[in-house]
Design an enzyme around this catalytic site. Structure first.
Site, short mmCIF file in Angstrom:
data_model
loop_
_atom_site.label_atom_id
_atom_site.label_comp_id
_atom_site.label_asym_id
_atom_site.label_seq_id
_atom_site.Cartn_x
_atom_site.Cartn_y
_atom_site.Cartn_z
N ASP A 188 1.00 -1.01 -0.96
CA ASP A 188 0.39 -0.15 0.29
C ASP A 188 -1.05 -0.56 0.52
O ASP A 188 -1.94 -0.02 -0.10
CB ASP A 188 0.44 1.22 -0.25
CG ASP A 188 0.03 2.19 0.75
OD1 ASP A 188 -0.16 2.06 1.84
OD2 ASP A 188 -0.18 3.46 0.41
N GLU B 161 -6.99 3.75 7.11
CA GLU B 161 -5.72 4.59 7.21
C GLU B 161 -5.67 5.56 6.37
O GLU B 161 -4.99 6.75 6.65
CB GLU B 161 -4.37 3.60 7.25
CG GLU B 161 -3.07 4.39 7.46
CD GLU B 161 -2.19 4.81 6.55
OE1 GLU B 161 -1.42 5.32 6.81
OE2 GLU B 161 -2.97 4.42 5.38
N GLU B 162 -5.75 5.17 5.06
CA GLU B 162 -5.60 6.07 4.00
C GLU B 162 -6.64 7.30 4.00
O GLU B 162 -6.46 8.15 3.19
CB GLU B 162 -6.00 5.34 2.72
CG GLU B 162 -4.98 4.24 2.40
CD GLU B 162 -3.78 4.58 2.06
OE1 GLU B 162 -3.45 5.81 2.14
OE2 GLU B 162 -2.89 3.70 1.67
N ASP C 138 4.23 -0.79 7.27
CA ASP C 138 3.22 -0.01 6.10
C ASP C 138 4.15 0.16 5.14
O ASP C 138 4.98 1.11 4.96
CB ASP C 138 2.78 1.53 6.60
CG ASP C 138 1.79 1.84 5.55
OD1 ASP C 138 1.79 1.43 4.59
OD2 ASP C 138 1.24 3.06 6.10
ZN LIG Z 1 0.04 2.88 3.87
#
Ligand SMILES: [Zn+2]
Length: 313
Positions: free
Chosen positions: A125, A159-160, A188
């Site tokens: 991830d 993004e996180e 993703d």
């Molecule tokens: Zn991700």
């Protein structure tokens, strides 16, 4: 009047002849070498290890990741730019890379987030999606792919922390620039250690964007061509396609699963371990090089190439 008709007919004949003569054989998508994708992941792991163990927004490992991916694309002849934005008191970065050529009014875009959480190196991830679209981009050049549509890639920051980078990118576009993007494909987590093979449900967003269903079907056809059964998944805006969907752009993507538990039926269909998470190291320090299923990684990379070639040709 008469001569115009004759001229038009002559042009049509000439056009038809030209089209026949010029029509290239349909170019098959390359089979992506999973070892190349793994080599990119090893680089991202090294970058994390050299920068406090992560590649998170506002930490040095993130910008080092951007610079490394950019160097690979620059060497392959892409036009790259780094877009900065601010979130949480830190500067974030998106890397945008344009493949030369193609119809600028008909853009196909692929993306994935390049940041990790702070607790680990973020190899599944989302080193996986980032490394896979990088390898697909490099293979466009290596195979001299000349798509009729313009192809652009995005590696998103933060993004996180709430899809910050992709939102900053979409918000930076004029309505004309947004309207030129006909499809956005998001990747993703494509190498989960106990993998599922999920395709984004094209009807998730209401009202449904018809092009999203087309992308869903194309991704499903890609997996089917490799003999891999799939399930639809509702990502519920949990990744970077959300900003594009909100702008009315058709979106699609693939996913091999995160914290949810694999069912018995899914284990029978895909192998792996029922009753266990698709990714037991999701957002943990153990999301390292040993947290990757090589087969899932390779199959998804092949499907990414297959779908890009089918969409942009
Ligand atoms: Zn991700």
């Amino acid at each position: 009047m008469r001569i115009l008709i004759a001229l038009a007919a002559a042009l049509m004949v000439a056009g038809a002849t030209t089209a026949q003569a010029a029509a290239p054989a349909v170019m098959a998508a390359p089979n992506i070498n999973g070892a190349n994708v793994k080599a990119h992941l090893t680089q991202l792991q090294s970058i994390a290890s050299a920068n406090g163990g992560n590649r998170a927004h506002g930490r040095p490992g993130y910008l080092a990741s951007v610079n490394w991916v950019k160097s690979k694309l620059d060497a392959a002849g892409f036009t790259t730019r780094v877009q900065s934005f601010t979130y949480g008191g830190a500067t974030g970065y998106n890397l945008i890379a344009d493949y030369p050529g193609g119809d600028a009014n008909n853009v196909v875009m692929l993306g994935g987030h390049l940041d990790s959480v702070t607790s680990g190196p973020g190899i599944n991830d989302n080193g996986t999606g980032s490394a896979s679209i990088l390898e697909v981009a490099l293979q466009m050049k290596a195979t001299n792919f000349k798509p009729t549509k313009h192809v652009r890639f995005g590696w998103w920051g933060a993004e996180e922390l709430g899809l910050r980078g992709s939102r900053a990118y979409v918000n930076s576009l004029s309505s004309t620039e947004k309207s030129r993007i006909k499809a956005y494909l998001n990747f993703d987590m494509t190498g989960s250690p106990n993998p599922g093979y999920f395709v984004y449900d094209g009807t998730e967003h209401k009202p449904v964007i018809p092009g999203s269903v087309d992308l869903q079907k194309r991704l499903e056809a890609g997996f089917a061509s490799f003999g891999v059964p799939t399930e639809l998944t509702l990502v519920n805006g949990r990744s970077d396609h959300a900003a594009f969907t909100a702008a009315g752009i058709a979106t699609g993507g693939t996913f091999t699963g995160a914290e949810k538990i694999k069912t018995t039926a899914q284990a029978q269909k895909w192998g792996g371990t029922a009753g266990q998470a698709f990714d037991r190291c999701y957002h943990r320090s153990c999301d390292t090089m040993s947290n990757i299923n090589d087969t899932a990684l390779d199959r998804n990379a092949d499907v990414i190439a297959w779908t890009l070639w089918a969409t942009a040709a």
